[in-house]
Write a protein that holds these residues in place. Structure first.
Motif, mmCIF file in Angstrom:
data_model
loop_
_atom_site.group_PDB
_atom_site.id
_atom_site.type_symbol
_atom_site.label_atom_id
_atom_site.label_comp_id
_atom_site.label_asym_id
_atom_site.label_seq_id
_atom_site.Cartn_x
_atom_site.Cartn_y
_atom_site.Cartn_z
ATOM 1 N N ALA A 199 0.830 -1.204 0.000
ATOM 2 C CA ALA A 199 0.000 0.000 0.000
ATOM 3 C C ALA A 199 0.868 1.259 0.000
ATOM 4 O O ALA A 199 0.568 2.233 -0.694
ATOM 5 C CB ALA A 199 -0.921 -0.004 1.219
ATOM 6 N N ALA A 200 1.960 1.244 0.765
ATOM 7 C CA ALA A 200 2.855 2.399 0.828
ATOM 8 C C ALA A 200 3.544 2.618 -0.510
ATOM 9 O O ALA A 200 3.690 3.763 -0.967
ATOM 10 C CB ALA A 200 3.890 2.192 1.929
ATOM 11 N N VAL A 228 3.141 6.023 -2.928
ATOM 12 C CA VAL A 228 4.195 6.919 -3.399
ATOM 13 C C VAL A 228 4.305 6.899 -4.923
ATOM 14 O O VAL A 228 4.675 7.907 -5.544
ATOM 15 C CB VAL A 228 5.548 6.559 -2.739
ATOM 16 C CG1 VAL A 228 6.179 5.332 -3.393
ATOM 17 C CG2 VAL A 228 6.504 7.744 -2.772
ATOM 18 N N ALA A 229 3.968 5.751 -5.537
ATOM 19 C CA ALA A 229 4.043 5.656 -6.991
ATOM 20 C C ALA A 229 2.937 6.452 -7.674
ATOM 21 O O ALA A 229 3.106 6.923 -8.803
ATOM 22 C CB ALA A 229 3.977 4.191 -7.427
ATOM 23 N N SER A 230 1.812 6.605 -6.986
ATOM 24 C CA SER A 230 0.663 7.284 -7.598
ATOM 25 C C SER A 230 0.324 8.614 -6.931
ATOM 26 O O SER A 230 -0.585 9.306 -7.363
ATOM 27 C CB SER A 230 -0.572 6.380 -7.536
ATOM 28 O OG SER A 230 -0.913 6.083 -6.192
ATOM 29 N N ALA A 253 3.779 8.107 4.012
ATOM 30 C CA ALA A 253 3.304 6.724 4.049
ATOM 31 C C ALA A 253 4.402 5.777 3.590
ATOM 32 O O ALA A 253 4.577 4.677 4.142
ATOM 33 C CB ALA A 253 2.065 6.570 3.176
ATOM 34 N N PHE A 254 5.169 6.203 2.586
ATOM 35 C CA PHE A 254 6.244 5.347 2.086
ATOM 36 C C PHE A 254 7.364 5.226 3.114
ATOM 37 O O PHE A 254 7.941 4.136 3.283
ATOM 38 C CB PHE A 254 6.790 5.907 0.774
ATOM 39 C CG PHE A 254 7.765 4.984 0.108
ATOM 40 C CD1 PHE A 254 7.372 3.728 -0.318
ATOM 41 C CD2 PHE A 254 9.081 5.373 -0.091
ATOM 42 C CE1 PHE A 254 8.270 2.859 -0.933
ATOM 43 C CE2 PHE A 254 9.984 4.522 -0.705
ATOM 44 C CZ PHE A 254 9.570 3.261 -1.125
ATOM 45 N N VAL A 255 7.675 6.310 3.810
ATOM 46 C CA VAL A 255 8.668 6.239 4.894
ATOM 47 C C VAL A 255 8.217 5.222 5.936
ATOM 48 O O VAL A 255 9.007 4.380 6.396
ATOM 49 C CB VAL A 255 8.877 7.621 5.535
ATOM 50 C CG1 VAL A 255 9.711 7.497 6.816
ATOM 51 C CG2 VAL A 255 9.559 8.578 4.563
#
Length: 225
Positions: A185-186, A190-192, A202-204
């Motif tokens: 999900a993270a 970050v990709a979108s 969220a990616f962190v």
């Protein structure tokens, strides 16, 4: 107690194979905490870096960029060593082949991400123009390495979760699948997310979760060896 008696009563001392397995898994225990600590230390001290806007891989740019390059390569090599330990600790049984392969591929991708530096942009390093900036060949390879590695470690979580489920170890099965799901999900965020603050943060969080999972798994298996 004499040294000879200690060797007789200590099963690890009698079994060099178990000792090697524990050492390899130890690499998995420390890889994540060291990578996260070094990345955060730079993120909080380097001029112009903003955790809500910039990916950790961008720390490889600028004068002190070699620190993050070494950090990525070291984390990757430690993950490859961990994969070898997983192969030994999980054999025989379900997931004993593919879980180590996938974690090993993740490690190789980190080494590649260190070799092929991410592009500067979004005002970092200090003095870089705002905006995403041009994409170089090494920036494209960096992204490709990251994407492949992230997908591999996500699948590894699911494979390990299946192994624990088959053994009736519900807690570890849920934990492994949850870690994989959260990181997926993270990564998707970050990709979108188009550089949105929520997506970057969220990616962190996802990075911290996936490293925590690998450390916890390695420690758990190390104690059982």
């Amino acid at each position: 107690m004499t040294q000879q008696t200690a060797r007789t009563t200590n099963p690890v001392a009698r079994d060099p194979r178990a000792s090697l397995t524990r050492s390899l898994l130890g690499c998995g225990v420390v890889a994540g905490p060291v990578y996260v600590a070094v990345s955060l230390a730079q993120a909080l001290t380097r001029e112009g870096f903003d955790l809500s806007r910039h990916a950790w891989s961008m720390l490889a740019n600028g004068g002190p960029g070699w620190i993050q390059i070494v950090n990525l390569v070291a984390a990757g090599l430690a993950s490859v060593a961990c994969a070898a330990g997983l192969r030994r600790a999980l054999s025989p049984g379900r997931g004993a082949t593919w879980a180590p392969r996938l974690v090993g591929a993740y490690g190789v991708s980190l080494v590649g991400a260190g070799i092929f530096r991410a592009d500067p942009g979004m005002g970092f390093p200090a003095g870089t123009p705002e905006g995403p900036g041009p994409v170089s060949w090494h920036g494209m390879l960096h992204f490709a390495c990251g994407a492949v590695g992230f997908l591999c470690v996500i699948v590894a979580c699911l494979v390990v979760g299946g192994r624990f489920a088959a053994e009736g170890r519900t807690g570890w099965a849920v934990l492994s699948r949850l870690a994989g799901g959260l990181f997926l999900a993270a990564f998707a965020a970050v990709a979108s997310g188009g550089g949105a603050v929520w997506a970057n943060l969220a990616f962190v969080a996802g990075i911290v979760v996936i490293w925590a999972w690998l450390s916890a798994l390695s420690l758990h298996l190390r104690r059982r060896t």
